[in-house]
Design a protein around this motif. Structure first.
Motif, PDB file in Angstrom:
ATOM      1  N   LEU A  10       0.865  -1.179   0.000  1.00 51.16           N
ATOM      2  CA  LEU A  10       0.000   0.000   0.000  1.00 51.16           C
ATOM      3  C   LEU A  10       0.902   1.229   0.000  1.00 51.16           C
ATOM      4  CD1 LEU A  10      -2.675  -1.010   2.652  1.00 51.16           C
ATOM      5  CD2 LEU A  10      -2.850  -1.112   0.176  1.00 51.16           C
ATOM      6  N   ILE A  11       0.598   2.183  -0.880  1.00 52.99           N
ATOM      7  CA  ILE A  11       1.388   3.405  -1.017  1.00 52.99           C
ATOM      8  C   ILE A  11       0.479   4.589  -0.706  1.00 52.99           C
ATOM      9  CG2 ILE A  11       2.704   4.856  -2.600  1.00 52.99           C
ATOM     10  CD1 ILE A  11       3.230   2.247  -4.244  1.00 52.99           C
ATOM     11  N   GLN A  15       0.611  13.451  -2.826  1.00 49.79           N
ATOM     12  CA  GLN A  15       0.967  13.807  -4.202  1.00 49.79           C
ATOM     13  C   GLN A  15       0.921  12.589  -5.120  1.00 49.79           C
ATOM     14  OE1 GLN A  15       4.814  15.646  -4.002  1.00 49.79           O
ATOM     15  NE2 GLN A  15       4.046  17.468  -2.969  1.00 49.79           N
ATOM     16  N   ALA A  16       0.084  12.681  -6.151  1.00 52.74           N
ATOM     17  CA  ALA A  16      -0.023  11.580  -7.118  1.00 52.74           C
ATOM     18  C   ALA A  16       1.322  11.316  -7.792  1.00 52.74           C
ATOM     19  CB  ALA A  16      -1.090  11.898  -8.162  1.00 52.74           C
ATOM     20  N   SER A  17       2.100  12.357  -8.045  1.00 49.70           N
ATOM     21  CA  SER A  17       3.402  12.170  -8.690  1.00 49.70           C
ATOM     22  C   SER A  17       4.352  11.375  -7.796  1.00 49.70           C
ATOM     23  CB  SER A  17       4.022  13.517  -9.054  1.00 49.70           C
ATOM     24  OG  SER A  17       4.191  14.319  -7.897  1.00 49.70           O
ATOM     25  N   MET A  18       4.287  11.594  -6.480  1.00 52.37           N
ATOM     26  CA  MET A  18       5.139  10.829  -5.557  1.00 52.37           C
ATOM     27  C   MET A  18       4.677   9.382  -5.483  1.00 52.37           C
ATOM     28  SD  MET A  18       7.783  10.550  -3.684  1.00 52.37           S
ATOM     29  CE  MET A  18       8.360  12.229  -3.646  1.00 52.37           C
ATOM     30  N   ARG A  19       3.363   9.156  -5.481  1.00 51.85           N
ATOM     31  CA  ARG A  19       2.864   7.764  -5.487  1.00 51.85           C
ATOM     32  C   ARG A  19       3.346   7.050  -6.741  1.00 51.85           C
ATOM     33  NH1 ARG A  19      -1.995  10.372  -3.959  1.00 51.85           N
ATOM     34  NH2 ARG A  19      -2.981   9.806  -5.957  1.00 51.85           N
ATOM     35  N   ALA A  20       3.306   7.740  -7.881  1.00 52.74           N
ATOM     36  CA  ALA A  20       3.775   7.129  -9.132  1.00 52.74           C
ATOM     37  C   ALA A  20       5.272   6.836  -9.071  1.00 52.74           C
ATOM     38  CB  ALA A  20       3.456   8.047 -10.314  1.00 52.74           C
ATOM     39  N   ILE A  56       3.939   1.837   2.635  1.00 54.14           N
ATOM     40  CA  ILE A  56       4.894   2.932   2.482  1.00 54.14           C
ATOM     41  C   ILE A  56       4.046   4.194   2.544  1.00 54.14           C
ATOM     42  CG2 ILE A  56       6.567   4.078   1.001  1.00 54.14           C
ATOM     43  CD1 ILE A  56       7.242   1.325  -0.164  1.00 54.14           C
ATOM     44  N   SER A  57       4.243   4.972   3.598  1.00 53.44           N
ATOM     45  CA  SER A  57       3.369   6.112   3.849  1.00 53.44           C
ATOM     46  C   SER A  57       4.157   7.383   4.090  1.00 53.44           C
ATOM     47  CB  SER A  57       2.486   5.834   5.064  1.00 53.44           C
ATOM     48  OG  SER A  57       1.703   6.967   5.376  1.00 53.44           O
ATOM     49  N   ASP A  58       3.700   8.442   3.457  1.00 48.96           N
ATOM     50  CA  ASP A  58       4.223   9.763   3.745  1.00 48.96           C
ATOM     51  C   ASP A  58       3.831  10.148   5.165  1.00 48.96           C
ATOM     52  OD1 ASP A  58       5.420  12.247   3.318  1.00 48.96           O
ATOM     53  OD2 ASP A  58       3.638  13.113   2.402  1.00 48.96           O
ATOM     54  N   PHE A  59       4.611  11.007   5.781  1.00 45.13           N
ATOM     55  CA  PHE A  59       4.251  11.505   7.097  1.00 45.13           C
ATOM     56  C   PHE A  59       3.190  12.591   6.991  1.00 45.13           C
ATOM     57  CE2 PHE A  59       4.806  15.035  10.066  1.00 45.13           C
ATOM     58  CZ  PHE A  59       4.337  14.421  11.205  1.00 45.13           C
ATOM     59  N   ASN A  60       3.380  13.528   6.087  1.00 47.76           N
ATOM     60  CA  ASN A  60       2.548  14.717   6.002  1.00 47.76           C
ATOM     61  C   ASN A  60       1.381  14.490   5.039  1.00 47.76           C
ATOM     62  OD1 ASN A  60       1.686  17.315   6.379  1.00 47.76           O
ATOM     63  ND2 ASN A  60       3.226  18.224   5.048  1.00 47.76           N
ATOM     64  N   MET A  61       0.233  14.077   5.597  1.00 47.54           N
ATOM     65  CA  MET A  61      -0.970  13.839   4.794  1.00 47.54           C
ATOM     66  C   MET A  61      -2.169  14.475   5.488  1.00 47.54           C
ATOM     67  SD  MET A  61      -0.654   9.850   3.615  1.00 47.54           S
ATOM     68  CE  MET A  61      -0.610   9.214   5.291  1.00 47.54           C
ATOM     69  N   PRO A  62      -3.187  14.840   4.710  1.00 52.20           N
ATOM     70  CA  PRO A  62      -4.399  15.391   5.321  1.00 52.20           C
ATOM     71  C   PRO A  62      -5.237  14.298   5.990  1.00 52.20           C
ATOM     72  CG  PRO A  62      -4.684  15.215   2.948  1.00 52.20           C
ATOM     73  CD  PRO A  62      -3.257  14.825   3.250  1.00 52.20           C
ATOM     74  N   ASN A  63      -6.138  14.731   6.842  1.00 55.29           N
ATOM     75  CA  ASN A  63      -7.116  13.882   7.526  1.00 55.29           C
ATOM     76  C   ASN A  63      -6.500  12.984   8.588  1.00 55.29           C
ATOM     77  OD1 ASN A  63      -9.151  15.016   5.905  1.00 55.29           O
ATOM     78  ND2 ASN A  63      -8.799  13.473   4.339  1.00 55.29           N
ATOM     79  N   LEU A  87       7.812   7.589   4.963  1.00 57.50           N
ATOM     80  CA  LEU A  87       8.480   8.354   3.916  1.00 57.50           C
ATOM     81  C   LEU A  87       8.175   9.825   4.142  1.00 57.50           C
ATOM     82  CD1 LEU A  87       9.929   8.329   1.130  1.00 57.50           C
ATOM     83  CD2 LEU A  87       7.654   8.154   0.113  1.00 57.50           C
ATOM     84  N   THR A  88       9.215  10.648   4.216  1.00 61.74           N
ATOM     85  CA  THR A  88       8.977  12.067   4.466  1.00 61.74           C
ATOM     86  C   THR A  88      10.159  12.923   4.054  1.00 61.74           C
ATOM     87  OG1 THR A  88       8.311  13.684   6.143  1.00 61.74           O
ATOM     88  CG2 THR A  88       9.813  11.934   6.837  1.00 61.74           C
ATOM     89  N   GLY A  89       9.888  14.186   3.876  1.00 58.30           N
ATOM     90  CA  GLY A  89      10.936  15.157   3.610  1.00 58.30           C
ATOM     91  C   GLY A  89      11.556  15.681   4.892  1.00 58.30           C
ATOM     92  N   ARG A  90      10.947  15.359   6.024  1.00 63.12           N
ATOM     93  CA  ARG A  90      11.442  15.808   7.329  1.00 63.12           C
ATOM     94  C   ARG A  90      12.314  14.725   7.945  1.00 63.12           C
ATOM     95  NH1 ARG A  90       6.652  17.202  11.101  1.00 63.12           N
ATOM     96  NH2 ARG A  90       8.414  17.382  12.507  1.00 63.12           N
ATOM     97  N   ALA A  91      13.518  15.085   8.265  1.00 61.65           N
ATOM     98  CA  ALA A  91      14.437  14.107   8.865  1.00 61.65           C
ATOM     99  C   ALA A  91      14.771  14.474  10.306  1.00 61.65           C
ATOM    100  CB  ALA A  91      15.716  14.020   8.039  1.00 61.65           C
ATOM    101  N   ASP A  92      13.845  15.146  10.998  1.00 63.18           N
ATOM    102  CA  ASP A  92      14.181  15.552  12.357  1.00 63.18           C
ATOM    103  C   ASP A  92      14.089  14.388  13.333  1.00 63.18           C
ATOM    104  OD1 ASP A  92      11.524  15.630  13.858  1.00 63.18           O
ATOM    105  OD2 ASP A  92      11.063  16.975  12.186  1.00 63.18           O
ATOM    106  N   ARG A  93      14.900  14.455  14.371  1.00 58.15           N
ATOM    107  CA  ARG A  93      15.019  13.353  15.338  1.00 58.15           C
ATOM    108  C   ARG A  93      13.723  13.085  16.093  1.00 58.15           C
ATOM    109  NH1 ARG A  93      20.443  11.902  16.973  1.00 58.15           N
ATOM    110  NH2 ARG A  93      21.931  13.077  15.727  1.00 58.15           N
ATOM    111  N   ASP A  94      12.957  14.137  16.397  1.00 57.66           N
ATOM    112  CA  ASP A  94      11.717  13.957  17.141  1.00 57.66           C
ATOM    113  C   ASP A  94      10.727  13.102  16.356  1.00 57.66           C
ATOM    114  OD1 ASP A  94       9.830  14.500  19.323  1.00 57.66           O
ATOM    115  OD2 ASP A  94       8.786  15.723  17.818  1.00 57.66           O
ATOM    116  N   LEU A  95      10.584  13.383  15.073  1.00 57.64           N
ATOM    117  CA  LEU A  95       9.672  12.607  14.237  1.00 57.64           C
ATOM    118  C   LEU A  95      10.116  11.150  14.155  1.00 57.64           C
ATOM    119  CD1 LEU A  95       7.266  12.339  12.323  1.00 57.64           C
ATOM    120  CD2 LEU A  95       8.758  13.127  10.485  1.00 57.64           C
ATOM    121  N   VAL A  96      11.404  10.929  13.942  1.00 61.99           N
ATOM    122  CA  VAL A  96      11.925   9.558  13.877  1.00 61.99           C
ATOM    123  C   VAL A  96      11.687   8.843  15.201  1.00 61.99           C
ATOM    124  CG1 VAL A  96      14.009   8.155  13.616  1.00 61.99           C
ATOM    125  CG2 VAL A  96      13.645  10.121  12.114  1.00 61.99           C
ATOM    126  N   ALA A  97      11.948   9.514  16.314  1.00 69.14           N
ATOM    127  CA  ALA A  97      11.759   8.895  17.630  1.00 69.14           C
ATOM    128  C   ALA A  97      10.293   8.531  17.867  1.00 69.14           C
ATOM    129  CB  ALA A  97      12.255   9.834  18.725  1.00 69.14           C
TER     130      ALA A  97
END
Length: 129
Positions: A10-11, A15-20, A56-63, A87-97
């Motif tokens: 599941l992806i 962004q549809a372009s990122m899913r593709a 495989i999921s982005d971090f920043n999604m609506p809803n 999967l995300t553009g944010r590589a901060d330690r808090d999010l990873v933790a």
């Protein structure tokens, strides 16, 4: 048949372009079974209706963001064992933790290469070939 071909994926990304891009990268690695959604709530409905082996999921999604989705997947016994790669553009330690605390299997920072994606998936499933 390669190990990758047997893994249902599941992806989830707004962004549809990122899913593709993810789908194309996964196909290069031998994956064949995909479903997609543009937000966490739709993704959770997909997962509950027909559980998959890998998310495989982005971090920043609506809803419902990626962490909320991860928590919901882990809390539902029929889906709790699915592999989850954030999967995300944010590589901060808090999010990873926080993702690790909620049971993420691996973490991939955008932009990524097919080789990086393969490494993250093989860390979870073992060799794909």
């Amino acid at each position: 048949m390669s190990a990758a071909a047997a893994i249902h994926t599941l992806i989830f990304d707004v962004q549809a372009s990122m899913r593709a891009l993810i789908r194309t990268s996964m196909q290069q690695l031998g994956f064949r079974e995909f479903r997609e959604a543009g937000d966490g709530e739709a993704g959770l409905r997909h997962m509950i209706a027909q559980p998959a082996h890998l998310i495989i999921s982005d971090f920043n999604m609506p809803n419902l963001d990626g962490l909320g989705l991860l928590r919901a997947v882990r809390a539902h016994p029929p889906t709790s064992k699915a592999a989850f790669i954030m999967l995300t553009g944010r590589a901060d330690r808090d999010l990873v933790a926080r993702a690790v605390q909620f049971g993420v299997n691996n973490y991939l920072v955008k932009p990524f290469t097919v080789a990086q994606l393969k490494e993250k998936v093989e860390t979870v499933f073992g060799p794909l070939t």
